[in-house]
Design an enzyme around this catalytic site. Structure first.
Site, short mmCIF file in Angstrom:
data_model
loop_
_atom_site.label_atom_id
_atom_site.label_comp_id
_atom_site.label_asym_id
_atom_site.label_seq_id
_atom_site.Cartn_x
_atom_site.Cartn_y
_atom_site.Cartn_z
N ASP A 121 0.82 -1.21 0.00
CA ASP A 121 0.00 0.00 0.00
C ASP A 121 0.86 1.26 0.00
OD1 ASP A 121 -2.37 1.30 -0.08
OD2 ASP A 121 -2.76 1.17 2.07
N HIS A 172 3.04 3.20 -8.98
CA HIS A 172 2.93 1.75 -9.16
C HIS A 172 4.20 1.18 -9.79
CE1 HIS A 172 -1.07 1.74 -7.71
NE2 HIS A 172 -1.61 2.41 -8.72
N LEU A 175 11.90 -20.63 -3.29
CA LEU A 175 10.92 -19.68 -2.74
C LEU A 175 9.60 -19.85 -3.49
CD1 LEU A 175 10.07 -17.06 -1.16
CD2 LEU A 175 11.00 -15.75 -3.08
#
Ligand code: FPP
Length: 236
Positions: A2, A19, A113
């Protein structure tokens, strides 16, 4: 993830610039996990509710996703990352859907991962879809209602094959879950920072992990029980 919009607005730039900077911070996070041996990372990239943002911002985000998928998957694969997407993928255009599928296919065998990208994801929707899938099996006579328990629900949810998250990190100053992994977060430790997502760095992530390591996780038990279990484990 956020704070991208505010990061750009503070610089008097269009939100999409935020972004883009946010996409770079994703790499900081992945690097951190790979370096510290953290085995699973789930990023909330786009919520079910984010479709309601102005058309221009949604369109620009879709382009950003496409570019990121084209640019990053090769390198993620090389580094042993298994990529997966959770959420309503039917809502994306064919170009993004194809690339999601290709990224999952290419990286399926990797084990260093598990990188999960939640895109068009909602925690309530996740729970509703699991309930629907169980109900369909009951209707088809494959399952009895009394067989529905927490394990049966968990097996039908996104992340069914991963342990529940240990640590939840939210940037941007708001202290809420905003419909992220509602079911899976039941006993997750929550950690919030005022920093905006594009400002995230390894030092901040380390601070979160250090604080997490100092917390007592009781899972509904007493402190004494937790201490006894730790002693037993260390003697085993
Ligand atoms: C929240 O910030 C961020 C988003 C809704 C989009 C995040 C997506 C990316 C960074 C794209 C790349 C990601 C991947 C995984 C390929 P906000 O816009 O709500 O910020 P604000 O609260 O300051 O307005």
């Amino acid at each position: 993830m956020d704070g991208n919009g505010r990061w750009a607005e503070r610089r008097r730039r269009p939100r999409i610039i935020g972004h883009r900077a946010g996409a770079r911070a994703v790499n900081v996070c992945i690097d951190f996990c790979l370096e510290r041996g953290i085995r699973a990372l789930t990023l909330f990239a786009f919520s079910s509710e984010n479709w309601g943002r102005p058309q221009e911002e949604v369109g620009a985000l879709m382009k950003l996703f496409l570019n990121a998928l084209d640019r990053e998957v090769e390198e993620l694969d090389r580094r042993g990352v298994r990529v997966r997407f959770i959420g309503e993928r039917e809502r994306f255009g064919p170009g993004i859907r194809e690339r999601m599928h290709a990224a999952e296919d290419q990286t399926r065998g990797n084990t260093r991962l598990d990188l999960v990208i939640a895109a068009s994801y909602g925690g309530r929707q996740d729970i509703a879809l699991a309930a629907r899938s169980l109900a369909a099996d009951v209707a088809a006579g494959k399952l009895r209602p009394e067989d529905i328990d927490e394990a049966a629900m968990a097996a039908r949810m996104a992340l069914f094959d991963l342990p529940p998250p240990d640590l939840f990190i939210r940037t941007g100053g708001d202290q809420r879950i905003s419909n992220f992994l509602l079911w899976q977060l039941a006993y997750t430790e929550l950690w919030f920072t005022e920093l905006l997502w594009p400002e995230l760095d390894a030092a901040t992530l380390q601070r979160a992990v250090d604080e997490f390591a100092g917390r007592e996780r009781r899972f509904g038990l007493t402190s004494a029980q937790v201490a006894d279990a730790a002693t037993e484990n260390s003697q085993a």
